[in-house]
Design a protein around this motif. Sequence first.
Motif, PDB file in Angstrom:
ATOM      1  N   LYS A   1      68.549   5.602  48.646  1.00 28.74           N
ATOM      2  CA  LYS A   1      68.488   6.144  50.008  1.00 28.74           C
ATOM      3  C   LYS A   1      69.513   5.426  50.885  1.00 28.74           C
ATOM      4  O   LYS A   1      69.511   4.217  50.967  1.00 28.74           O
ATOM      5  CB  LYS A   1      67.074   5.955  50.556  1.00 28.74           C
ATOM      6  CG  LYS A   1      66.057   6.600  49.662  1.00 28.74           C
ATOM      7  CD  LYS A   1      64.648   6.356  50.141  1.00 28.74           C
ATOM      8  CE  LYS A   1      63.638   6.969  49.178  1.00 28.74           C
ATOM      9  NZ  LYS A   1      63.721   6.384  47.815  1.00 28.74           N
ATOM     10  N   THR A   2      70.383   6.203  51.507  1.00 26.38           N
ATOM     11  CA  THR A   2      71.461   5.564  52.284  1.00 26.38           C
ATOM     12  C   THR A   2      71.374   5.928  53.765  1.00 26.38           C
ATOM     13  O   THR A   2      72.347   5.907  54.477  1.00 26.38           O
ATOM     14  CB  THR A   2      72.830   5.980  51.729  1.00 26.38           C
ATOM     15  OG1 THR A   2      72.819   7.387  51.570  1.00 26.38           O
ATOM     16  CG2 THR A   2      73.126   5.321  50.419  1.00 26.38           C
ATOM     17  N   THR A   3      70.180   6.321  54.184  1.00 24.62           N
ATOM     18  CA  THR A   3      70.000   6.621  55.611  1.00 24.62           C
ATOM     19  C   THR A   3      68.755   5.890  56.103  1.00 24.62           C
ATOM     20  O   THR A   3      68.026   5.302  55.304  1.00 24.62           O
ATOM     21  CB  THR A   3      69.776   8.135  55.826  1.00 24.62           C
ATOM     22  OG1 THR A   3      68.752   8.540  54.927  1.00 24.62           O
ATOM     23  CG2 THR A   3      71.026   8.936  55.581  1.00 24.62           C
TER      24      THR A   3
ATOM     25  N   TRP B   1      66.681   2.242  54.961  1.00 28.51           N
ATOM     26  CA  TRP B   1      67.537   1.507  54.025  1.00 28.51           C
ATOM     27  C   TRP B   1      68.900   1.220  54.613  1.00 28.51           C
ATOM     28  O   TRP B   1      69.487   0.167  54.388  1.00 28.51           O
ATOM     29  CB  TRP B   1      67.671   2.271  52.694  1.00 28.51           C
ATOM     30  CG  TRP B   1      66.439   2.112  51.881  1.00 28.51           C
ATOM     31  CD1 TRP B   1      65.510   3.067  51.610  1.00 28.51           C
ATOM     32  CD2 TRP B   1      65.976   0.904  51.271  1.00 28.51           C
ATOM     33  NE1 TRP B   1      64.503   2.536  50.861  1.00 28.51           N
ATOM     34  CE2 TRP B   1      64.761   1.211  50.639  1.00 28.51           C
ATOM     35  CE3 TRP B   1      66.472  -0.388  51.200  1.00 28.51           C
ATOM     36  CZ2 TRP B   1      64.026   0.257  49.937  1.00 28.51           C
ATOM     37  CZ3 TRP B   1      65.753  -1.345  50.505  1.00 28.51           C
ATOM     38  CH2 TRP B   1      64.549  -1.022  49.888  1.00 28.51           C
ATOM     39  N   TYR B   2      69.418   2.186  55.383  1.00 31.13           N
ATOM     40  CA  TYR B   2      70.727   1.978  56.011  1.00 31.13           C
ATOM     41  C   TYR B   2      70.632   0.783  56.972  1.00 31.13           C
ATOM     42  O   TYR B   2      71.442  -0.145  56.924  1.00 31.13           O
ATOM     43  CB  TYR B   2      71.151   3.251  56.759  1.00 31.13           C
ATOM     44  CG  TYR B   2      72.527   3.126  57.351  1.00 31.13           C
ATOM     45  CD1 TYR B   2      73.649   3.368  56.573  1.00 31.13           C
ATOM     46  CD2 TYR B   2      72.703   2.745  58.682  1.00 31.13           C
ATOM     47  CE1 TYR B   2      74.926   3.225  57.092  1.00 31.13           C
ATOM     48  CE2 TYR B   2      73.974   2.597  59.214  1.00 31.13           C
ATOM     49  CZ  TYR B   2      75.075   2.845  58.416  1.00 31.13           C
ATOM     50  OH  TYR B   2      76.335   2.695  58.938  1.00 31.13           O
ATOM     51  N   THR B   3      69.619   0.796  57.813  1.00 33.40           N
ATOM     52  CA  THR B   3      69.447  -0.284  58.798  1.00 33.40           C
ATOM     53  C   THR B   3      69.303  -1.621  58.081  1.00 33.40           C
ATOM     54  O   THR B   3      69.913  -2.612  58.456  1.00 33.40           O
ATOM     55  CB  THR B   3      68.173  -0.017  59.643  1.00 33.40           C
ATOM     56  OG1 THR B   3      68.207   1.342  60.021  1.00 33.40           O
ATOM     57  CG2 THR B   3      68.111  -0.897  60.865  1.00 33.40           C
TER      58      THR B   3
ATOM     59  N   SER C   1      70.296  -2.469  55.097  1.00 34.57           N
ATOM     60  CA  SER C   1      71.529  -2.846  54.403  1.00 34.57           C
ATOM     61  C   SER C   1      72.453  -3.596  55.366  1.00 34.57           C
ATOM     62  O   SER C   1      73.135  -4.543  54.978  1.00 34.57           O
ATOM     63  CB  SER C   1      72.208  -1.593  53.847  1.00 34.57           C
ATOM     64  OG  SER C   1      73.594  -1.746  53.833  1.00 34.57           O
TER      65      SER C   1
ATOM     66  N   GLN D   1      82.319   4.076  60.424  1.00 39.98           N
ATOM     67  CA  GLN D   1      80.972   4.258  59.868  1.00 39.98           C
ATOM     68  C   GLN D   1      80.821   3.303  58.677  1.00 39.98           C
ATOM     69  O   GLN D   1      81.622   3.346  57.744  1.00 39.98           O
ATOM     70  CB  GLN D   1      80.829   5.717  59.413  1.00 39.98           C
ATOM     71  CG  GLN D   1      79.636   6.033  58.548  1.00 39.98           C
ATOM     72  CD  GLN D   1      78.336   6.093  59.342  1.00 39.98           C
ATOM     73  OE1 GLN D   1      78.339   6.304  60.545  1.00 39.98           O
ATOM     74  NE2 GLN D   1      77.216   5.872  58.670  1.00 39.98           N
TER      75      GLN D   1
ATOM     76  N   GLU E   1      79.512   1.647  55.221  1.00 38.15           N
ATOM     77  CA  GLU E   1      78.912   2.046  53.946  1.00 38.15           C
ATOM     78  C   GLU E   1      77.675   1.188  53.691  1.00 38.15           C
ATOM     79  O   GLU E   1      77.646   0.013  54.071  1.00 38.15           O
ATOM     80  CB  GLU E   1      79.909   1.837  52.813  1.00 38.15           C
ATOM     81  CG  GLU E   1      81.145   2.693  52.911  1.00 38.15           C
ATOM     82  CD  GLU E   1      80.841   4.169  52.749  1.00 38.15           C
ATOM     83  OE1 GLU E   1      79.980   4.516  51.925  1.00 38.15           O
ATOM     84  OE2 GLU E   1      81.464   4.980  53.466  1.00 38.15           O
ATOM     85  N   SER E   2      76.672   1.768  53.005  1.00 32.39           N
ATOM     86  CA  SER E   2      75.465   0.977  52.765  1.00 32.39           C
ATOM     87  C   SER E   2      75.064   0.946  51.284  1.00 32.39           C
ATOM     88  O   SER E   2      74.096   0.318  50.911  1.00 32.39           O
ATOM     89  CB  SER E   2      74.308   1.529  53.598  1.00 32.39           C
ATOM     90  OG  SER E   2      74.079   2.865  53.243  1.00 32.39           O
TER      91      SER E   2
END
Length: 477
Positions: free
Chosen positions: A277-279, A282-284, A286, A339, A341-342
């Motif tokens: 999950k990259t949003t 999980w994004y936060t 990362s 933007q 990357e995560s």
Amino acid sequence: MADFSLEKDILEDKIKGLSDREIGNKYNVNLKFIEKSITKNLGINISNPVNTLSNPVKIIKKIAPKDFSLEQNTVWSFKSRGNWATHNGNYRGNWSPYIPRNILLKYSKEGDLVLDYFCGSGTTGVEAKLLNRNFIGIDINENAVKLAKENTDFLTKTADENVIYFMVGDARNLNLINDNSIDLICSHPPYSNIINYTHNNKNDLSNYEVGDFLKEIEKVAQESYRVLKNNKYCSILIGDMRKNKNVIPLGFWTIDKYLKEGFVIKELIIKRQHNCKTTGFWYTNSIKFNFLLLAHEYLVIFEKSDKKKVENYKSNYTEASFRQYEKNKIKFIENNNIQQESATVWIFEKKDWLYNTLNNLIKRYGNGSYSIYNDNPKKSSNLLIYFYDNNFCNFSKNFYNYLEKDGILAIICEDIRIDDNLIYSNPIYIEKYFKEDDKLKIKEIVVIQIKDMCNPNNKDFNLNINHKYLIIYKLNG
Ligand SMILES: C[S@@+](CC[C@H](N)C(=O)[O-])C[C@H]1O[C@@H](n2cnc3c(N)ncnc32)[C@H](O)[C@@H]1O
């Protein structure tokens, strides 16, 4: 002490059809605990016990994937895992059937003998049967072998002509198989103990910590070399692990064990994973905790070459592995609003991969100061970027002088196709070199996929290389 009633409740809920998330919330347990309860009680690590217990033999509607074509490039990505024939995702961590299908079609022919010594639920066996190859499947877990037999228990037009054989056995000791007798090895080991396939089976490599796992996989590599015919291929899929926000490069270390046994690399393929999950959350995280989500695995095609070719491969290493980056390519515009990357796969276009890569590095690790080693580096920055080149020897002795305490070193490098059409992998060489350096700790392995370097019309037997790497280290203290 194990809580048997909790394990029983979990199993009952699983059979009733509750999802892992529902069970996790109900009993306040994580996925690993749910998996362990099922593996211990059923003797097999499956996500859906109902399917397997009540409906062992599936009715086949499709015998091949729709619109299939062989992969032509080094980055492979399958949007759906594939559900033709008896394939399904029930056996935890099983591989997408697109992988063995590609490998069998490209590196073997009808009537050949294919071996999978970590056969699990039999995905490779199903493909071998559909593609008219003879097949030996081995697994340490008798329940997996039983499931593999069920999964290959269907009729095809030519089924009777080929032998599909499964047995319980140990990949470290293939003594029932003769030297130089196998046409293709196509296998998918456990990734150390990320997923446990049995409960406390001491011969199951999925119950081994990384160090011991690597010692044991060396024996598997040795046996692979022994049983494979000369000039044939051995393919394995292996991924990395993560511990305390750092990557454990299990993939590269495992590949190195096979190289040590005498194999050379024919192809190094990046298999992208789509389940990460990259949003949102999980994004936060990362960004907040400074780590990348694992989003790729390595699919390696090793070749058992004749001695001369191997000697040639080894002696050509150094020269072939260097590639000078032109200085003017390093000029770029800094952009702090990029933007971020995560995950561990970054996908860019040819025209701006460098711009995006450098800006991502600077934003994540720069902390106010960075420099590029190949281009008049500043003394003491937080981030030192190095384009792997023929100055590596000097670089490896000097780079400390350009890094702050706790600084980050990022190396941009590639796999190179050398003479004899083999692959020399710079990132594997670099990691092997720096593994010995206790001042450096590997933090991330990033794959940079260059979208428009993909060639869908590649007619060559060799895959078209459309990825690069970023190897990221942290300087200790
Ligand atoms: C990643 S899974 C393979 C999944 C398989 N590709 C599939 O699609 O179902 C790894 C398998 O290795 C098996 N295994 C672990 N140690 C083994 C050993 N020493 N010898 C043979 N198999 C072993 C596990 O039981 C597990 O089924």
